[in-house]
Enzyme design. Structure first.
Site, mmCIF file in Angstrom:
data_model
loop_
_atom_site.group_PDB
_atom_site.id
_atom_site.type_symbol
_atom_site.label_atom_id
_atom_site.label_comp_id
_atom_site.label_asym_id
_atom_site.label_seq_id
_atom_site.Cartn_x
_atom_site.Cartn_y
_atom_site.Cartn_z
ATOM 1 C CG ASP A 87 40.568 39.913 32.492
ATOM 2 O OD1 ASP A 87 40.543 38.853 31.829
ATOM 3 O OD2 ASP A 87 40.849 41.001 31.985
ATOM 4 C CG ASP A 132 41.534 35.422 27.979
ATOM 5 O OD1 ASP A 132 41.830 35.961 29.063
ATOM 6 O OD2 ASP A 132 40.758 35.944 27.160
#
Length: 405
Positions: free
Chosen positions: A99, A279
C-alpha cells in the site's frame, strides 16, 4: 526523513549488531506481487470502497497539512483492489497488502508473529485505524526478508487486536514515512522498508518501482513486481519522466502529483494542470465531476445503474485519453479504458457489455484531489516512487498499448 531519537537509536543499534548488509550498487531488489480484485458486492460496492478510501485520505491529508496529527481512518483492506506480496518477517512468512497510501508495516491479522532469535520488543504501543478495520499492538524489530535472500532489520507492528483483514496478514507500507506519525503515542516517525534499506547499505536510494502486466484476471497470479533501490531496466521502454510531488494539500501529504488530462485527437480538455493521488490501493481511474461529465459526453457513454460504470455501444468510437505529466504526454488507449469483459459477470454486469474504467470522483475541480490514478492506470505504465527526491516517475512499458480487454 524524521524519526524519534529513541526509535532511530534502537534501529541503528540493532542494524549494527544484527544485520549483515548486502551492498547493491545499481541493481534493484525485486519482489513479486499479485493483484486481487475484491468482487464482493459487484462494481457498485467496489466504487464505494474506492471513494471511501480516497475521501478518508483527503480528510487526513487536510488534517496533516495544518499540523493536526489526528488519526483519521483510511480504508485500505476493504478497497476494490489490493496488491499482495509474500514477505518473511522473523521466522514466519506473511501475505501482506502492498500500500502506497499508508506507511506502517505490520503483521498479525491472520498468522501470529514468530520471532527470530534477533527479535527485539521496543515496548512502543502502535495502532492504525483504516476505517472499516485496523490494528493495535506493539512495535518490534526483527529481520524482514524481501525476495529469496535479502534481509534487513525492520521495525514493524505486531497486532494484539485487528479487524477487517479477511485472511490477510497485514500491510507492507510504502507511503511517505511521515504518515506513520499518528500511529504511536509520541508521534514518532517509523522508518519504512525503503528508509531502512538505505540506512543498512542494502540499496543506495529510497525508491520503489511498481510494474504490472495488464491482465483480465481477478487476481492471484504473481504478474507484477516491486523494485527497491533502482528502476528495473527490463520493466520499461524509453525514458522515465519524473515529476515533483504536488505542493497542493491534501494530495501533497501522500504520493500526489499535478497532471493534465485531455481526450481524443482534438485533445478536448478534461482537467487543466491540477493535483491528485497516484495510488496502488484504488482500483479505477477517477476524475472530478465536471471532467467526468465532459468525458461522458465525449464518449457518448451511458451510466449503467446496476454497475455504476459508464457503458458504450462499441469500443470503435472510443479515442485515447492523454495524460500530461512532467511535460510529457502519456497515452491511455481505448482498450485501456475498458473494464475486462471476462470479469463482467463476476462484478455484476452483463457478459457482452462494454464498461469503462473512468469514474466520477464525486467533487468538482478545485477540491485539492481532482483525480486518482488507480490500478487500471498504473498497470499500463512503470511507476517509480522516489522518496529521496520527493518525486514520482512514469514510463511506458512493452504492454502500454496492448489490446488485452
Amino acid at each position: 526523513m524524521r524519526t524519534s531519537n529513541g526509535l532511530l537509536s534502537s534501529i541503528l543499534l540493532a542494524s549494527r549488531i544484527l544485520a549483515t548488509p548486502i551492498q547493491i550498487n545499481n541493481s534493484p531488489i525485486t519482489l513479486p506481487i499479485a493483484v486481487h480484485i475484491n468482487a464482493e458486492g459487484g462494481t457498485l460496492a467496489l466504487i464505494n470502497r474506492d471513494r471511501a478510501r480516497f475521501q478518508a485520505m483527503t480528510a487526513r491529508g487536510f488534517a496533516k497539512s495544518v499540523e493536526n496529527n489526528t488519526n483519521i481512518p483510511i480504508p485500505v483492506n476493504d478497497n476494490g483492489q489490493i496488491y499482495l506480496a509474500n514477505v518473511g518477517v522473523g521466522a514466519g512468512n506473511y501475505s501482506l497488502i502492498v500500500d502506497t497510501g499508508s506507511s506502517n508495516t505490520w503483521i498479525g491479522a491472520n498468522k501470529p508473529y514468530i520471532p527470530s532469535p534477533k527479535s527485539i520488543d521496543t515496548g512502543m504501543p502502535v495502532g492504525v485505524s483504516y476505517g472499516s478495520g485496523g490494528f493495535i499492538g506493539e512495535e518490534y524489530i526483527d529481520t524482514l526478508t524481501i525476495g529469496s535472500d535479502v534481509q534487513l532489520i525492520q521495525s514493524f507492528g505486531v497486532a494484539n487486536e485487528s479487524a477487517g483483514f479477511n485472511g490477510l496478514d497485514g500491510i507492507l507500507g510504502l507511503g511517505p514515512d511521515d504518515l506513520t506519525e499518528v500511529s504511536t503515542p509520541s508521534n514518532d516517525v517509523i522508518p519504512t522498508v525503503t528508509d531502512n534499506m538505505v540506512m543498512q547499505g542494502i540499496t543506495k536510494a529510497r525508491l520503489v518501482g511498481v510494474s504490472f502486466v495488464p491482465s483480465e484476471s481477478a487476481g492471484g497470479v504473481p504478474n507484477g513486481q516491486l523494485d527497491f533501490g533502482a528502476p528495473n531496466l527490463s520493466k520499461y521502454v524509453g525514458n522515465i519522466t519524473f515529476t515533483p510531488k504536488t505542493t497542493t494539500a491534501p494530495a501533497s501529504e501522500y504520493w500526489g502529483i499535478n497532471q493534465t488530462i485531455t481526450y481524443g485527437d482534438a485533445r478536448t480538455p478534461l482537467l487543466s494542470p491540477t493535483s491528485g493521488f497516484v495510488d496502488t490501493g484504488t482500483t479505477l481511474l477517477y476524475i472530478a465531476s465536471d471532467a467526468f461529465e465532459t468525458y461522458q459526453a465525449s464518449t457518448n457513454a451511458v451510466l449503467d445503474e446496476t454497475t455504476g460504470l459508464l457503458t458504450v455501444d462499441s469500443v470503435e468510437n472510443l479515442q485515447s485519453l492523454f495524460f500530461t505529466i512532467g511535460g510529457r504526454e502519456f497515452e491511455f488507449t481505448p482498450n485501456a479504458q475498458i473494464w475486462p469483459q471476462s470479469m463482467n459477470s463476476l462484478m455484476g454486469g452483463s457478459t457482452n457489455a462494454t464498461y469503462l474504467v473512468v469514474n466520477n470522483i464525486g467533487t468538482p475541480t478545485g477540491s485539492g484531489v481532482d483525480f486518482v490514478d488507480g490500478f487500471v492506470f498504473l498497470q499500463r505504465f512503470y511507476t517509480v516512487f522516489d522518496s529521496d527526491n520527493s518525486q514520482i516517475g512514469f514510463a511506458n512499458t512493452a504492454n502500454t498499448l496492448d489490446d488485452v480487454n
